[in-house]
Design a protein around this motif. Structure first.
Motif, mmCIF file in Angstrom:
data_model
loop_
_atom_site.group_PDB
_atom_site.id
_atom_site.type_symbol
_atom_site.label_atom_id
_atom_site.label_comp_id
_atom_site.label_asym_id
_atom_site.label_seq_id
_atom_site.Cartn_x
_atom_site.Cartn_y
_atom_site.Cartn_z
ATOM 1 N N GLY A 76 0.788 -1.219 0.000
ATOM 2 C CA GLY A 76 0.000 0.000 0.000
ATOM 3 C C GLY A 76 0.822 1.272 0.000
ATOM 4 O O GLY A 76 0.269 2.370 0.124
ATOM 5 N N SER A 77 2.144 1.148 -0.122
ATOM 6 C CA SER A 77 3.000 2.328 -0.136
ATOM 7 C C SER A 77 2.660 3.258 -1.296
ATOM 8 O O SER A 77 2.740 4.483 -1.162
ATOM 9 N N ALA A 78 2.265 2.689 -2.436
ATOM 10 C CA ALA A 78 1.963 3.514 -3.608
ATOM 11 C C ALA A 78 0.840 4.504 -3.326
ATOM 12 O O ALA A 78 0.918 5.682 -3.693
ATOM 13 N N ALA A 79 -0.207 4.054 -2.653
ATOM 14 C CA ALA A 79 -1.326 4.943 -2.344
ATOM 15 C C ALA A 79 -0.899 6.050 -1.391
ATOM 16 O O ALA A 79 -1.307 7.216 -1.543
ATOM 17 N N ALA A 80 -0.070 5.717 -0.418
ATOM 18 C CA ALA A 80 0.420 6.729 0.513
ATOM 19 C C ALA A 80 1.285 7.765 -0.199
ATOM 20 O O ALA A 80 1.208 8.968 0.090
ATOM 21 N N LEU A 81 2.095 7.313 -1.133
ATOM 22 C CA LEU A 81 2.918 8.235 -1.906
ATOM 23 C C LEU A 81 2.059 9.155 -2.768
ATOM 24 O O LEU A 81 2.323 10.362 -2.881
ATOM 25 N N GLU A 82 1.035 8.596 -3.389
ATOM 26 C CA GLU A 82 0.118 9.390 -4.218
ATOM 27 C C GLU A 82 -0.547 10.491 -3.386
ATOM 28 O O GLU A 82 -0.702 11.631 -3.840
ATOM 29 N N ALA A 83 -0.943 10.161 -2.154
ATOM 30 C CA ALA A 83 -1.617 11.137 -1.300
ATOM 31 C C ALA A 83 -0.692 12.308 -0.975
ATOM 32 O O ALA A 83 -1.126 13.468 -0.952
ATOM 33 N N ILE A 84 0.569 12.037 -0.748
ATOM 34 C CA ILE A 84 1.524 13.104 -0.453
ATOM 35 C C ILE A 84 1.777 13.957 -1.692
ATOM 36 O O ILE A 84 1.788 15.195 -1.627
ATOM 37 N N ALA A 85 1.980 13.304 -2.834
ATOM 38 C CA ALA A 85 2.262 14.038 -4.069
ATOM 39 C C ALA A 85 1.104 14.934 -4.472
ATOM 40 O O ALA A 85 1.304 15.974 -5.115
ATOM 41 N N ALA A 86 -0.101 14.546 -4.106
ATOM 42 C CA ALA A 86 -1.273 15.351 -4.460
ATOM 43 C C ALA A 86 -1.308 16.676 -3.722
ATOM 44 O O ALA A 86 -1.956 17.631 -4.167
ATOM 45 N N THR A 87 -0.608 16.765 -2.601
ATOM 46 C CA THR A 87 -0.623 17.989 -1.791
ATOM 47 C C THR A 87 0.652 18.804 -1.910
ATOM 48 O O THR A 87 0.703 19.937 -1.428
ATOM 49 N N ASP A 88 1.695 18.258 -2.532
ATOM 50 C CA ASP A 88 2.981 18.951 -2.614
ATOM 51 C C ASP A 88 3.620 18.672 -3.962
ATOM 52 O O ASP A 88 4.041 17.548 -4.239
ATOM 53 N N GLN A 89 3.691 19.697 -4.804
ATOM 54 C CA GLN A 89 4.260 19.534 -6.135
ATOM 55 C C GLN A 89 5.765 19.296 -6.109
ATOM 56 O O GLN A 89 6.343 18.890 -7.115
ATOM 57 N N ARG A 90 6.408 19.533 -4.984
ATOM 58 C CA ARG A 90 7.843 19.261 -4.875
ATOM 59 C C ARG A 90 8.121 17.765 -4.739
ATOM 60 O O ARG A 90 9.275 17.333 -4.892
ATOM 61 N N VAL A 91 7.077 17.007 -4.451
ATOM 62 C CA VAL A 91 7.222 15.559 -4.329
ATOM 63 C C VAL A 91 6.931 14.923 -5.681
ATOM 64 O O VAL A 91 5.847 15.081 -6.239
ATOM 65 N N LYS A 92 7.899 14.197 -6.202
ATOM 66 C CA LYS A 92 7.775 13.537 -7.498
ATOM 67 C C LYS A 92 7.886 12.028 -7.300
ATOM 68 O O LYS A 92 8.718 11.558 -6.511
ATOM 69 N N LEU A 93 7.069 11.312 -8.009
ATOM 70 C CA LEU A 93 6.991 9.868 -7.806
ATOM 71 C C LEU A 93 7.372 9.103 -9.063
ATOM 72 O O LEU A 93 7.044 9.510 -10.179
ATOM 73 N N ILE A 94 8.043 7.996 -8.863
ATOM 74 C CA ILE A 94 8.343 7.050 -9.937
ATOM 75 C C ILE A 94 7.915 5.676 -9.440
ATOM 76 O O ILE A 94 8.313 5.254 -8.344
ATOM 77 N N PHE A 95 7.101 5.001 -10.233
ATOM 78 C CA PHE A 95 6.624 3.673 -9.853
ATOM 79 C C PHE A 95 7.205 2.629 -10.803
ATOM 80 O O PHE A 95 7.005 2.707 -12.019
ATOM 81 N N PHE A 96 7.928 1.666 -10.267
ATOM 82 C CA PHE A 96 8.453 0.572 -11.073
ATOM 83 C C PHE A 96 7.357 -0.462 -11.322
ATOM 84 O O PHE A 96 6.430 -0.607 -10.524
ATOM 85 N N ARG A 97 7.497 -1.188 -12.402
ATOM 86 C CA ARG A 97 6.548 -2.255 -12.711
ATOM 87 C C ARG A 97 6.693 -3.441 -11.768
ATOM 88 O O ARG A 97 5.738 -4.158 -11.505
ATOM 89 N N ARG A 98 7.906 -3.644 -11.272
ATOM 90 C CA ARG A 98 8.174 -4.734 -10.328
ATOM 91 C C ARG A 98 9.359 -4.316 -9.485
ATOM 92 O O ARG A 98 9.909 -3.229 -9.647
#
Length: 353
Positions: A76-98
């Motif tokens: 569930g880390s991906a959802a938590a990361l998405e929630a943070i990125a939605a509130t702070d544009q300085r946070v950038k996310l990269i999601f690996f396929r595996r």
């Protein structure tokens, strides 16, 4: 913070400091910070990690971005990361396929970094983000890389600390690079020189050695280390064996990557020398002692040594050709990115349009 440090002079000056006229901007000043954090099943640490990073970075007074690379998390880390990125544009996310491993995650974040300095830090909060400020201050004194030294490491002695100390001692002696703690992920590195090394396998821990070989001026500084409060460690005593195997690769890269023939050709000539020596002994045994050549083990040793010499010389030639292909072709990434968040240009984050 008490400072225990090592200052390593570069092997060769590839980034000289230019002294300008009075009033010129100091070339050692840092313009901005890119913090790269590999994340793998760290759901219990993500919110606190973001809070501590922003609290540590804001007082530095420089623009910053936080690049969080999700290395195929399943908790569930991906959802938590998405929630943070939605509130702070300085946070950038990269999601690996595996899950590709920590080095690949760091490489993806480094490739996507846009600021002058890249800071790498673990996502488990055992590294203290408060140490980033002193590291940046030291970097602005003219260093290319400042890396952490966990003097008071908060890990199990048998499974973590003792194998790490042994590995660090062996690596330091083998590479002749006097470093205490290669396993500390917390580092501050100027991006222009970091782009000169290629990371793959588990090579992220050898960044100081590889950059020192490129002429970087490195500084080792004591940093705080804390016990893990959430999640489980991804490393065990078996990781030490992997590191020692990677050391062979690093040793080769440091001394022979540009000229493989010096290694394989030298071994080949040694094999030819053994072949000639055993042949001379074989002949002398036949002439002087009348020993049968066909039943003499020196005959087999001479033949095997000659064939080994030919094979080693062939490997040297092949290695020279491959080295020239490597240094003249376009570099390619060894990871695959599914999607990115808050990047203006997806291609810059490793996603092909």
């Amino acid at each position: 913070m008490k400072e225990k440090s090592r200052d390593y002079a570069p092997l060769q000056a590839v980034h000289p400091v230019h002294v300008g006229a009075a009033g010129d901007e100091n070339p050692d000043q840092v313009g901005g910070l890119s913090v790269v954090v590999p994340i793998y099943n760290e759901i219990g640490n993500i919110d606190r990690l973001y809070a501590e990073l922003t609290a540590a970075l804001t007082p530095i007074g420089k623009p910053f971005e936080i690049i969080l690379v999700d290395d195929g998390s399943k908790d569930g880390s991906a959802a938590a990361l998405e929630a943070i990125a939605a509130t702070d544009q300085r946070v950038k996310l990269i999601f690996f396929r595996r899950n590709y491993g920590q080095t690949a995650a760091m490489k993806a974040g480094i490739d996507a970094a846009s600021m002058d300095v890249v800071i790498t830090i673990d996502g488990d909060l055992q590294n203290d983000p408060a140490d980033i400020g002193p590291m940046i201050a030291k970097l602005e004194q003219g260093y290319d890389l400042v890396h952490g030294w966990r003097v008071h490491r908060q890990d199990a002695m048998i499974s973590r600390k003792l194998p790490s100390r042994i590995a660090n001692w062996i690596i330091s002696r083998t590479t002749r690079f006097p470093i205490h703690d290669l396993g500390c992920t917390l580092k501050a590195i100027r991006r222009n020189i970091l782009s000169e090394v290629e990371l793959y396998g588990d090579m992220h821990r050898f960044i100081p050695i590889l950059l020192h070989q490129r002429g970087a001026r490195c500084f080792e500084i004591e940093t705080h280390h804390r016990q893990r409060i959430a999640g489980v460690t991804k490393y065990g005593i078996g990781r030490t064996l992997v590191v020692l195997l990677d050391l062979l690769t690093v040793k080769y890269l440091l001394e022979y990557s540009a000229h493989p023939m010096r290694l394989f050709g030298g071994l080949g000539l040694a094999s030819f020398g053994v072949a000639v020596l055993t042949l001379v002994v074989l002949v002398l045994m036949k002439v002087i002692g009348g020993v049968d050549m066909t039943g003499n083990p020196f005959l087999m040793l001479s033949v095997v040594s000659w064939l080994a010499g030919l094979q080693l010389l062939s490997l040297g030639l092949i290695g020279e050709i491959l080295a020239r292909i490597y240094f003249t072709t376009e570099k390619k990434t060894h990871y695959a990115v599914r999607r990115t968040v808050n990047f203006e240009d997806a291609v810059s984050a490793g996603v092909q349009a």
